[in-house]
Every structure is written in C-alpha cells, then in structure tokens.
Design an enzyme around this catalytic site. Sequence first.
Site, mmCIF file in Angstrom:
data_model
loop_
_atom_site.group_PDB
_atom_site.id
_atom_site.type_symbol
_atom_site.label_atom_id
_atom_site.label_comp_id
_atom_site.label_asym_id
_atom_site.label_seq_id
_atom_site.Cartn_x
_atom_site.Cartn_y
_atom_site.Cartn_z
ATOM 1 N N HIS A 13 0.826 -1.207 0.000
ATOM 2 C CA HIS A 13 0.000 0.000 0.000
ATOM 3 C C HIS A 13 0.863 1.261 0.000
ATOM 4 O O HIS A 13 2.042 1.246 0.385
ATOM 5 C CB HIS A 13 -0.964 0.009 1.185
ATOM 6 N N GLU A 84 -2.697 -6.790 7.473
ATOM 7 C CA GLU A 84 -1.380 -6.619 8.094
ATOM 8 C C GLU A 84 -1.310 -7.355 9.435
ATOM 9 O O GLU A 84 -2.328 -7.687 10.043
ATOM 10 C CB GLU A 84 -1.094 -5.118 8.285
#
Length: 198
Positions: A13, A84
């Site tokens: 990201h 994550e």
Amino acid sequence: MDNQVPVIYLARHGETAWTLTGQHTGLTDLPLTAQGECNARGLGARPRGLVFAKVFASPLQRARRTCALAGFESVAEVDSDLVEWNYGAYEGRTTAQIRVERPDWQLFRDGCPGGESPAQVKVRADNALNRVRAVGGDVLLFSSGHFLPVLAARWLGLEPAAGRFFLLSTASLSALSYEHNLSEPAIRLWDDCNHVGE
C-alpha cells in the site's frame, strides 16, 4: 525463465501518516497521505497491459485505496488473510520505543503481546498462497509491509523469521514466480519503486 509459469505480483500500500513516523500500523485503518495516493496511481502504471486471473486486496482501507487508485478496484476481491500483522500492544509504537522495554525484540521472531505470533501470520500467509496457487494464472495482491515479507518467505519454503530480510517500501511492486517449473519457487522482482514520485 519459462513464460508459462504464473507470476504473483505483490503491491504494498501507499504511504500513510504512520509509515512516515515509523509507527507499527496493524489493524488501525489509516488513510493514505496525498503522496501515498499519488504513488498508488503511479503503481498502477507498472502492471499495465498484464492480464491477471485474480486480484486480491487486504480489507484495510490503505490497501483497498491503493488497489483502487492503481486501477484494479472493479476486479479485486477482499481477502482477510492479506490483512497486516496484528501488533496488539505494540500498535502505534515505533521499534525504538518497543526496544526500550525489550532491547532484543524482533517482530518476525517474537510477534507481539496481545497480537499475532509469527506462527499465526504463517497460517494466514499459507492460506493466501494456497488460494493463489489454485488460480493457476498471474495474480496481483495488495497488502502491507510486514505481511508481504512473510508471504515471500513462505513462498520460498522459509519460516516467518526470514521475513525480516525482505524490506518493502510503500507503493512498491514485487513479484514471486518460479525459475523453471512449479517445483522451483523464486523471487523474480523485489521492492521495485521506479514508478514512485519524489
């Protein structure tokens, strides 16, 4: 290299406020910064022209927004295994702050109190890789800077602790594939940021 073997592209990201400060950002759902959005658009230019059998994204907004700005929102599927690392008590803290209390702490070896252990992240990485391998074609994944190194380690048959050797920049592009055939997993590209603006 044989062009018939699939390639798994990994997109980290774009930049967030906490990636700038070095704070561990697990499940805190932060947006991209303006620079992060710009870099995510640049990331989209890299795989232009490639055809993906599947595109998967972490459910966190930083990964989904990067996916959207890169131009893959309409075909992406959310995969909760790509989220994550859960940093538990270390969420929002920097490595330097954590090491005041635990001088020898290493995320990929020790995990986080109240969060995930390396073994738990390994299970998620293996689940994601099993899905990817079942696709049988090129795949693009959008996720985060500590989960993707574990995924790469597992691709190579290594334990999660090896993830510490695979550093990733925000909005980077990496690729996993095979050297000759499906029995020889390899890293084809790692942490490519040529598309990222200054």
